[in-house]
Design a protein around this motif. Structure first.
Motif, PDB file in Angstrom:
ATOM      1  N   ASP A 138     120.080 -27.163  80.277  1.00 17.82           N
ATOM      2  CA  ASP A 138     119.753 -28.498  79.819  1.00 17.82           C
ATOM      3  C   ASP A 138     119.391 -29.426  80.935  1.00 17.82           C
ATOM      4  O   ASP A 138     119.339 -30.660  80.719  1.00 17.82           O
ATOM      5  N   ARG A 139     118.513 -28.841  81.951  1.00 18.12           N
ATOM      6  CA  ARG A 139     118.211 -29.588  82.805  1.00 18.12           C
ATOM      7  C   ARG A 139     116.474 -29.341  82.857  1.00 18.12           C
ATOM      8  O   ARG A 139     116.150 -28.167  82.441  1.00 18.12           O
ATOM      9  N   PRO A 140     115.780 -30.115  83.411  1.00 14.69           N
ATOM     10  CA  PRO A 140     114.127 -30.071  83.420  1.00 14.69           C
ATOM     11  C   PRO A 140     113.788 -28.935  84.266  1.00 14.69           C
ATOM     12  O   PRO A 140     114.226 -28.582  85.266  1.00 14.69           O
ATOM     13  N   VAL A 141     112.881 -28.088  83.560  1.00 16.96           N
ATOM     14  CA  VAL A 141     112.407 -26.866  84.294  1.00 16.96           C
ATOM     15  C   VAL A 141     111.859 -27.148  85.763  1.00 16.96           C
ATOM     16  O   VAL A 141     111.968 -26.371  86.732  1.00 16.96           O
ATOM     17  N   LYS A 142     111.521 -28.249  86.092  1.00 18.51           N
ATOM     18  CA  LYS A 142     110.976 -28.769  87.234  1.00 18.51           C
ATOM     19  C   LYS A 142     112.197 -28.672  88.459  1.00 18.51           C
ATOM     20  O   LYS A 142     111.705 -28.817  89.542  1.00 18.51           O
ATOM     21  N   GLU A 143     113.307 -28.531  87.979  1.00 15.31           N
ATOM     22  CA  GLU A 143     114.288 -28.934  88.850  1.00 15.31           C
ATOM     23  C   GLU A 143     114.843 -27.379  89.161  1.00 15.31           C
ATOM     24  O   GLU A 143     115.725 -26.972  89.939  1.00 15.31           O
ATOM     25  N   TYR A 144     114.193 -26.238  88.679  1.00  9.11           N
ATOM     26  CA  TYR A 144     114.729 -24.914  88.754  1.00  9.11           C
ATOM     27  C   TYR A 144     114.144 -24.243  90.213  1.00  9.11           C
ATOM     28  O   TYR A 144     113.303 -24.578  90.564  1.00  9.11           O
ATOM     29  N   SER A 145     115.126 -23.473  90.602  1.00 10.85           N
ATOM     30  CA  SER A 145     114.491 -22.573  91.552  1.00 10.85           C
ATOM     31  C   SER A 145     113.388 -21.496  91.157  1.00 10.85           C
ATOM     32  O   SER A 145     113.555 -21.406  89.953  1.00 10.85           O
ATOM     33  N   THR A 146     112.760 -20.944  92.170  1.00 12.86           N
ATOM     34  CA  THR A 146     112.065 -19.764  91.444  1.00 12.86           C
ATOM     35  C   THR A 146     112.641 -18.862  90.744  1.00 12.86           C
ATOM     36  O   THR A 146     112.343 -18.268  89.571  1.00 12.86           O
ATOM     37  N   GLY A 147     113.873 -18.253  91.149  1.00 13.15           N
ATOM     38  CA  GLY A 147     114.809 -17.417  90.823  1.00 13.15           C
ATOM     39  C   GLY A 147     115.116 -17.766  89.203  1.00 13.15           C
ATOM     40  O   GLY A 147     115.264 -16.824  88.156  1.00 13.15           O
ATOM     41  N   MET A 148     115.683 -18.844  89.189  1.00 13.40           N
ATOM     42  CA  MET A 148     116.009 -19.430  87.884  1.00 13.40           C
ATOM     43  C   MET A 148     115.095 -19.313  86.765  1.00 13.40           C
ATOM     44  O   MET A 148     115.246 -19.191  85.717  1.00 13.40           O
ATOM     45  N   TYR A 149     113.794 -19.963  87.379  1.00 11.16           N
ATOM     46  CA  TYR A 149     112.619 -19.980  86.398  1.00 11.16           C
ATOM     47  C   TYR A 149     112.472 -18.687  85.943  1.00 11.16           C
ATOM     48  O   TYR A 149     112.154 -18.322  84.544  1.00 11.16           O
ATOM     49  N   VAL A 150     112.335 -17.373  86.589  1.00 12.13           N
ATOM     50  CA  VAL A 150     111.953 -16.248  86.233  1.00 12.13           C
ATOM     51  C   VAL A 150     113.015 -15.680  85.329  1.00 12.13           C
ATOM     52  O   VAL A 150     113.110 -14.845  84.604  1.00 12.13           O
ATOM     53  N   ARG A 151     114.407 -15.907  85.825  1.00 13.95           N
ATOM     54  CA  ARG A 151     115.660 -15.507  84.724  1.00 13.95           C
ATOM     55  C   ARG A 151     115.488 -15.989  83.412  1.00 13.95           C
ATOM     56  O   ARG A 151     115.516 -15.299  82.411  1.00 13.95           O
TER      57      ARG A 151
END
Length: 402
Positions: A138-151
């Protein structure tokens, strides 16, 4: 089912941005743009439930091919015929709105694919479990790490019931645990007859997962077929190019796809010897086995290295060693002299089929003569031991009274 029929993609390269506008003006003079062909007459046929791995050096057209198959780019020539819903996981940043939360992006992705919100709500818990990003959903994707985004992106792609899955180097940025789960998911998708087209620089993964593989070189399909053979050809081309760019005397000799090196020495035979001293292609667990490699020096060579590599039927490296690792110095060998190296060890392999690769090399690691999968052999065993290694095991037990 997926068909790529004579697909080509050209980009016009202008010397400066203003030339694009000047070209539209009548009677204007400007430098003619150059045509760069990212793809040239690429044809592939991927059957339902088949996994096709695409490999090749950077700039060979792999990602462009996947973008055209996914419908993101239009081909200059040719066409793509895809029967079934396509889910694609391409380069990082594609497909998700960075301002939206992970949850919002998942549902947006479903809408783009034509999946009802009710169906997305049904599969969302599975997406959330597989991604394992916790409160960041429930957080904006721009705050994700690369690994979190890919997961999250990978989890979304595999849970929308695709009939064709397109993946571009997604596992390269995940940790080992997540990569292993993704591999298991690929196997599951294959069992469900989902067609998978994926790009990877992990050659072992391509051998393990693919039914067939394609090698892309300068926008063309240079090899297509058995994954192990295609990967071996790619490795050979890379080493030949490396030796050509960093010459050390003679240029690399021409040869078969699976044989490469600069020709300073030549392997004339490689054999597998059992405990009775007989040439064999069948081994038993724990018997003493020898691998005998015989070579001839084609020119004066200084302290060559002789090595071996055993792979299983999936192309995964099981064991490899060489004379340098074992602390054996072969000294200087004059041109025309024959030399032989024998490696002896106990067979600790499980019941499977294997291949043997042998090589002679320079001390710096450059190949003199490298023969991929020069022979195959099998290990037979009445016991069904799991894994790759078959250790001698002693079991002790006792009862402990309360």
């Amino acid at each position: 089912m997926l068909q790529v029929q004579n697909v080509s993609k050209v980009y016009r390269l202008y010397r400066r941005p203003a030339d694009r506008l000047i070209e539209l003006l009548p009677f204007s003079s400007h430098a003619a743009p150059k045509d760069f062909w990212a793809l040239r007459d690429v044809s592939l046929n991927v059957e339902r439930g088949e996994v096709l791995g695409v490999i090749g050096p950077n700039g060979s057209g792999k990602s462009t091919l996947l973008q055209i198959v996914s419908g993101i780019l239009e081909p200059t020539r040719g066409r793509v015929v895809a029967r079934g819903r396509i889910a694609a996981l391409l380069e990082l940043g594609a497909g998700f709105n960075p301002e939206f939360t992970g949850r919002e992006n998942v549902f947006l992705n479903g809408e783009i694919l034509g999946i009802t919100r009710q169906d997305m709500e049904r599969v969302f818990p599975a997406i959330e479990r597989f991604a394992e990003i916790g409160a960041f959903m429930d957080r904006p994707v721009k705050e994700y790490s690369t690994g979190m985004y890919v997961r999250l992106a990978f989890s979304t792609a595999i849970h929308v019931d695709p009939e064709i899955l397109i993946v571009d180097e997604a596992l390269a940025v995940g940790d080992a645990i997540f990569a292993n789960r993704c591999i298991k998911k690929f196997v599951e998708l294959k069992e469900r007859k989902v067609t998978v087209l994926f790009v990877s620089h992990d050659l072992g993964l391509v051998k393990r997962l693919s039914d067939r593989a394609a090698l892309m070189i300068e926008g063309r399909v240079a090899a297509f077929g058995n994954p192990s053979e295609v990967v071996n050809r790619y490795v050979g081309l890379v080493l030949e190019r490396q030796e050509r760019d960093e010459p050390r005397g003679d240029l690399p000799k021409a040869g078969a796809s699976f044989r490469h090196g600069d020709g300073a020495s030549e392997i004339v035979s490689a054999d597998l010897i059992n405990a009775r001293g007989e040439s064999t292609r069948n081994l038993e667990p724990h018997e003493t086995v020898s691998i005998r490699v015989r070579a001839i020096a084609r020119r004066d060579i200084e302290d060559p290295v002789v090595g071996l590599l055993i792979r299983n039927r999936l192309g995964i490296d099981v064991f490899g060693t060489n004379t340098r690792i074992e602390g054996v110095d072969l000294g200087n060998i004059p041109a025309g002299e024959m030399f032989e190296v024998e490696f002896t060890f106990d067979c600790l392999l499980t019941r499977q089929d294997y291949t043997l690769t042998v090589a002679t090399q320079h001390r710096e690691g450059y190949s003199q003569d490298w023969l991929d999968d020069v022979l195959s052999f099998s290990v037979t065993d009445a016991r069904d031991v799991a894994g790759l290694a078959n250790f001698k095991t002693k079991v002790n037990w006792r009862r402990i009274s309360a």
